[in-house]
Write a protein that holds these residues in place. Structure first.
Motif, PDB file in Angstrom:
ATOM      1  N   MET A   1     -15.073 -17.312   4.646  1.00 57.25           N
ATOM      2  CA  MET A   1     -14.921 -15.876   4.500  1.00 57.25           C
ATOM      3  C   MET A   1     -15.408 -15.481   3.103  1.00 57.25           C
ATOM      4  SD  MET A   1     -11.504 -13.563   5.131  1.00 57.25           S
ATOM      5  CE  MET A   1     -11.335 -14.182   6.787  1.00 57.25           C
ATOM      6  N   ASP A   2     -16.092 -14.353   3.006  1.00 63.01           N
ATOM      7  CA  ASP A   2     -16.634 -13.928   1.718  1.00 63.01           C
ATOM      8  C   ASP A   2     -15.530 -13.391   0.789  1.00 63.01           C
ATOM      9  OD1 ASP A   2     -16.811 -10.702   1.775  1.00 63.01           O
ATOM     10  OD2 ASP A   2     -17.161 -11.530   3.788  1.00 63.01           O
ATOM     11  N   VAL A   3     -15.805 -13.410  -0.492  1.00 60.60           N
ATOM     12  CA  VAL A   3     -14.826 -13.033  -1.512  1.00 60.60           C
ATOM     13  C   VAL A   3     -14.385 -11.577  -1.362  1.00 60.60           C
ATOM     14  CG1 VAL A   3     -14.484 -12.740  -4.003  1.00 60.60           C
ATOM     15  CG2 VAL A   3     -15.650 -14.761  -3.147  1.00 60.60           C
ATOM     16  N   ALA A   4     -15.312 -10.683  -1.065  1.00 58.24           N
ATOM     17  CA  ALA A   4     -14.961  -9.267  -0.937  1.00 58.24           C
ATOM     18  C   ALA A   4     -13.954  -9.054   0.192  1.00 58.24           C
ATOM     19  CB  ALA A   4     -16.211  -8.424  -0.711  1.00 58.24           C
ATOM     20  N   THR A   5     -14.131  -9.743   1.298  1.00 60.15           N
ATOM     21  CA  THR A   5     -13.187  -9.617   2.410  1.00 60.15           C
ATOM     22  C   THR A   5     -11.823 -10.173   2.020  1.00 60.15           C
ATOM     23  OG1 THR A   5     -14.975  -9.726   4.019  1.00 60.15           O
ATOM     24  CG2 THR A   5     -12.762 -10.217   4.834  1.00 60.15           C
ATOM     25  N   LEU A   6     -11.813 -11.281   1.293  1.00 59.98           N
ATOM     26  CA  LEU A   6     -10.541 -11.842   0.823  1.00 59.98           C
ATOM     27  C   LEU A   6      -9.821 -10.859  -0.105  1.00 59.98           C
ATOM     28  CD1 LEU A   6     -11.698 -15.509   0.161  1.00 59.98           C
ATOM     29  CD2 LEU A   6     -10.194 -14.716   2.010  1.00 59.98           C
ATOM     30  N   MET A   7     -10.575 -10.187  -0.978  1.00 61.65           N
ATOM     31  CA  MET A   7      -9.966  -9.188  -1.863  1.00 61.65           C
ATOM     32  C   MET A   7      -9.439  -8.007  -1.054  1.00 61.65           C
ATOM     33  SD  MET A   7     -12.290  -9.198  -5.349  1.00 61.65           S
ATOM     34  CE  MET A   7     -13.833  -8.805  -4.543  1.00 61.65           C
ATOM     35  N   LEU A   8     -10.180  -7.597  -0.025  1.00 58.05           N
ATOM     36  CA  LEU A   8      -9.760  -6.487   0.821  1.00 58.05           C
ATOM     37  C   LEU A   8      -8.460  -6.825   1.554  1.00 58.05           C
ATOM     38  CD1 LEU A   8     -10.268  -3.690   2.065  1.00 58.05           C
ATOM     39  CD2 LEU A   8     -11.648  -4.831   3.815  1.00 58.05           C
ATOM     40  N   ILE A   9      -8.334  -8.040   2.032  1.00 59.31           N
ATOM     41  CA  ILE A   9      -7.110  -8.446   2.723  1.00 59.31           C
ATOM     42  C   ILE A   9      -5.911  -8.324   1.780  1.00 59.31           C
ATOM     43  CG2 ILE A   9      -5.893 -10.431   3.724  1.00 59.31           C
ATOM     44  CD1 ILE A   9      -8.693 -11.291   4.848  1.00 59.31           C
ATOM     45  N   ALA A  10      -6.065  -8.792   0.546  1.00 61.57           N
ATOM     46  CA  ALA A  10      -4.975  -8.690  -0.434  1.00 61.57           C
ATOM     47  C   ALA A  10      -4.683  -7.224  -0.756  1.00 61.57           C
ATOM     48  CB  ALA A  10      -5.345  -9.455  -1.701  1.00 61.57           C
ATOM     49  N   TYR A  11      -5.722  -6.416  -0.899  1.00 64.05           N
ATOM     50  CA  TYR A  11      -5.555  -4.992  -1.196  1.00 64.05           C
ATOM     51  C   TYR A  11      -4.779  -4.298  -0.072  1.00 64.05           C
ATOM     52  CZ  TYR A  11      -6.758  -0.138  -2.162  1.00 64.05           C
ATOM     53  OH  TYR A  11      -6.697   1.207  -2.397  1.00 64.05           O
ATOM     54  N   ARG A  12      -5.150  -4.578   1.158  1.00 62.57           N
ATOM     55  CA  ARG A  12      -4.463  -3.951   2.297  1.00 62.57           C
ATOM     56  C   ARG A  12      -3.012  -4.409   2.383  1.00 62.57           C
ATOM     57  NH1 ARG A  12      -8.999  -3.880   7.095  1.00 62.57           N
ATOM     58  NH2 ARG A  12     -10.097  -2.053   6.327  1.00 62.57           N
ATOM     59  N   ALA A  13      -2.753  -5.665   2.071  1.00 61.98           N
ATOM     60  CA  ALA A  13      -1.373  -6.155   2.076  1.00 61.98           C
ATOM     61  C   ALA A  13      -0.546  -5.407   1.040  1.00 61.98           C
ATOM     62  CB  ALA A  13      -1.345  -7.663   1.810  1.00 61.98           C
ATOM     63  N   MET A  14      -1.128  -5.178  -0.127  1.00 68.87           N
ATOM     64  CA  MET A  14      -0.432  -4.409  -1.165  1.00 68.87           C
ATOM     65  C   MET A  14      -0.188  -2.984  -0.682  1.00 68.87           C
ATOM     66  SD  MET A  14       0.873  -4.270  -4.272  1.00 68.87           S
ATOM     67  CE  MET A  14       0.188  -5.513  -5.368  1.00 68.87           C
ATOM     68  N   ASP A  15      -1.214  -2.351  -0.117  1.00 63.77           N
ATOM     69  CA  ASP A  15      -1.079  -0.990   0.422  1.00 63.77           C
ATOM     70  C   ASP A  15       0.094  -0.897   1.395  1.00 63.77           C
ATOM     71  OD1 ASP A  15      -2.971   0.616  -0.772  1.00 63.77           O
ATOM     72  OD2 ASP A  15      -4.315   0.682   0.957  1.00 63.77           O
ATOM     73  N   GLU A  16       0.152  -1.834   2.328  1.00 66.64           N
ATOM     74  CA  GLU A  16       1.204  -1.802   3.340  1.00 66.64           C
ATOM     75  C   GLU A  16       2.588  -1.928   2.714  1.00 66.64           C
ATOM     76  OE1 GLU A  16       0.371  -4.691   6.396  1.00 66.64           O
ATOM     77  OE2 GLU A  16      -1.643  -3.863   6.719  1.00 66.64           O
ATOM     78  N   ARG A  17       2.725  -2.815   1.742  1.00 69.02           N
ATOM     79  CA  ARG A  17       4.017  -2.989   1.086  1.00 69.02           C
ATOM     80  C   ARG A  17       4.423  -1.737   0.321  1.00 69.02           C
ATOM     81  NH1 ARG A  17       5.408  -8.359  -0.312  1.00 69.02           N
ATOM     82  NH2 ARG A  17       7.213  -7.451  -1.359  1.00 69.02           N
ATOM     83  N   VAL A  18       3.478  -1.143  -0.386  1.00 71.40           N
ATOM     84  CA  VAL A  18       3.790   0.045  -1.183  1.00 71.40           C
ATOM     85  C   VAL A  18       4.132   1.218  -0.267  1.00 71.40           C
ATOM     86  CG1 VAL A  18       2.865   1.748  -2.803  1.00 71.40           C
ATOM     87  CG2 VAL A  18       2.452  -0.690  -3.188  1.00 71.40           C
ATOM     88  N   ILE A  19       3.334   1.473   0.738  1.00 74.41           N
ATOM     89  CA  ILE A  19       3.589   2.602   1.639  1.00 74.41           C
ATOM     90  C   ILE A  19       4.928   2.429   2.347  1.00 74.41           C
ATOM     91  CG2 ILE A  19       2.793   3.786   3.731  1.00 74.41           C
ATOM     92  CD1 ILE A  19       1.226   4.497   1.168  1.00 74.41           C
ATOM     93  N   SER A  20       5.209   1.231   2.800  1.00 72.66           N
ATOM     94  CA  SER A  20       6.486   0.969   3.466  1.00 72.66           C
ATOM     95  C   SER A  20       7.661   1.234   2.524  1.00 72.66           C
ATOM     96  CB  SER A  20       6.508  -0.482   3.961  1.00 72.66           C
ATOM     97  OG  SER A  20       7.760  -0.775   4.535  1.00 72.66           O
ATOM     98  N   ALA A  21       7.561   0.744   1.305  1.00 65.20           N
ATOM     99  CA  ALA A  21       8.635   0.955   0.324  1.00 65.20           C
ATOM    100  C   ALA A  21       8.780   2.433  -0.040  1.00 65.20           C
ATOM    101  CB  ALA A  21       8.366   0.125  -0.932  1.00 65.20           C
ATOM    102  N   MET A  22       7.660   3.134  -0.125  1.00 67.32           N
ATOM    103  CA  MET A  22       7.708   4.565  -0.456  1.00 67.32           C
ATOM    104  C   MET A  22       8.426   5.330   0.656  1.00 67.32           C
ATOM    105  SD  MET A  22       6.417   4.746  -3.414  1.00 67.32           S
ATOM    106  CE  MET A  22       6.108   6.491  -3.665  1.00 67.32           C
ATOM    107  N   ARG A  23       8.107   5.007   1.888  1.00 69.52           N
ATOM    108  CA  ARG A  23       8.763   5.687   3.016  1.00 69.52           C
ATOM    109  C   ARG A  23      10.253   5.379   3.039  1.00 69.52           C
ATOM    110  NH1 ARG A  23       3.810   4.724   7.197  1.00 69.52           N
ATOM    111  NH2 ARG A  23       2.545   6.465   6.449  1.00 69.52           N
ATOM    112  N   GLU A  24      10.616   4.123   2.782  1.00 73.76           N
ATOM    113  CA  GLU A  24      12.037   3.748   2.734  1.00 73.76           C
ATOM    114  C   GLU A  24      12.768   4.514   1.636  1.00 73.76           C
ATOM    115  OE1 GLU A  24      12.458  -0.490   2.394  1.00 73.76           O
ATOM    116  OE2 GLU A  24      11.300  -0.849   4.225  1.00 73.76           O
ATOM    117  N   ALA A  25      12.067   4.834   0.556  1.00 67.48           N
ATOM    118  CA  ALA A  25      12.666   5.553  -0.563  1.00 67.48           C
ATOM    119  C   ALA A  25      12.647   7.074  -0.362  1.00 67.48           C
ATOM    120  CB  ALA A  25      11.946   5.196  -1.864  1.00 67.48           C
TER     121      ALA A  25
END
Length: 139
Positions: free
Chosen positions: A1-25
């Motif tokens: 897998m290319d590096v950009a896709t690996l970075m995107l996967i990590a970025y999306r994981a962060m997005d999901e965690r932040v959005i979920s926590a924001m909604r919970e708050a």
């Protein structure tokens, strides 16, 4: 897998965690709204700049900012440099939301650092910071 896709996967994981926590708050924001909000400068930002940085049209940025306004997270104020222009800035509630998002990000980064170990985590940050010099037109 290319590096950009690996970075995107990590970025999306962060997005999901932040959005979920924001909604919970109690901050009901979408990913698109969060991406606009995270680009608002400390003393406010012009809509055209937010649109450019988020790589969306001015109309899309306007819709996203209007939704954030309705939620009481941002406000439009006169630009002190150009009286005809308006700045988008965080309200007190928006500042609290942004602070909460930063706390969540720091927590996720801490988890990642523990998973990677101190040396690899430091190397990753150093490599990405160096890469930013090449690819980020807004640094």
């Amino acid at each position: 897998m290319d590096v950009a896709t690996l970075m995107l996967i990590a970025y999306r994981a962060m997005d999901e965690r932040v959005i979920s926590a924001m909604r919970e708050a109690g901050y009901d924001v979408t990913v698109a709204q969060a991406r606009i909000a995270q680009r608002i400068g400390e003393s406010g930002s012009r809509l055209v700049d937010l649109a450019e940085q988020a790589q969306v049209t001015k109309q899309t940025a306007s819709v996203l900012v209007a939704a954030l306004e309705q939620k009481g997270l941002v406000e439009r104020v006169p630009d002190p440099v150009d009286g005809r222009a308006r700045l988008i800035r965080f309200t007190e509630r928006g500042e609290a939301a942004a602070a909460h998002a930063r706390e969540v990000v720091m927590g996720v980064e801490q988890e990642w650092n523990e998973h990677l170990g101190p040396r690899l985590a430091a190397d990753l940050r150093e490599a990405l910071t160096s890469l930013r010099e090449l690819v980020d037109p807004y640094r």
